[in-house]
Design an enzyme around this catalytic site. Structure first.
Site, short mmCIF file in Angstrom:
data_model
loop_
_atom_site.label_atom_id
_atom_site.label_comp_id
_atom_site.label_asym_id
_atom_site.label_seq_id
_atom_site.Cartn_x
_atom_site.Cartn_y
_atom_site.Cartn_z
N SER A 37 0.82 -1.22 0.00
CA SER A 37 0.00 0.00 0.00
C SER A 37 0.85 1.26 0.00
CB SER A 37 -0.95 0.02 1.20
OG SER A 37 -1.92 -1.00 1.06
N CYS A 38 1.94 1.25 0.76
CA CYS A 38 2.81 2.43 0.81
C CYS A 38 3.51 2.65 -0.52
CB CYS A 38 3.83 2.28 1.94
SG CYS A 38 3.06 2.26 3.58
#
Length: 149
Positions: A37-38
């Site tokens: 996600s990052c």
């Protein structure tokens, strides 16, 4: 408050958010370099940087080390500043260092958040508990509407 970071040329340097007074800033906090996600969020910001920099300077912050940030920037071709907040001082100032829970286990970590800071360094807009998908478009939409363009 000074923090170490990786600049636009992938060099280690010290930053103080006060140095950016007179400029609008998109300050986004994310939990960890090189996680799915990052990475998606960072790449979304990277791919839309020219739309953001018409209105603001983009700065990413996580508690990762400078070495981790440097590798992350190189691997993903990131074209903006990453600050290392290993002591969580900036995260605590913005109240994004929170108790989290995964699989019933509680731990402390970064609550994915984005702040628009005005030219005086004050919070103009904030998003908490950010969902990555579509978030960069929300930020750009706000910046565009705030500028009236």
């Amino acid at each position: 408050m000074k923090l170490s970071g990786i600049d636009l040329n992938n060099n280690e340097t010290e930053f103080d958010l006060d140095e950016f007074k007179g400029q609008k800033i998109v300050l986004y906090f994310y939990p960890k370099d090189n996680t799915p996600s990052c990475t998606q969020e960072a790449c979304d910001f990277r791919d839309n940087l020219n739309r953001i920099t018409k209105h603001a300077t983009l700065i990413g912050v996580s508690p990762d080390s400078l070495k981790s940030h440097k590798n992350f920037k190189e691997k993903q071709g990131l074209n903006f500043i990453l600050l290392s907040d290993e002591n969580k001082l900036l995260a605590q100032k913005y109240n994004v260092w929170k108790e989290k829970s995964m699989y019933g286990k509680k731990y402390m970590g970064i609550e994915r958040s984005t702040f628009i800071l005005d030219e005086s360094g004050n919070i103009e807009k904030e998003w908490r508990k950010v969902r990555v998908k579509g978030h960069v478009d929300e930020v750009i939409g706000y910046l565009t509407d705030a500028k009236g363009t």
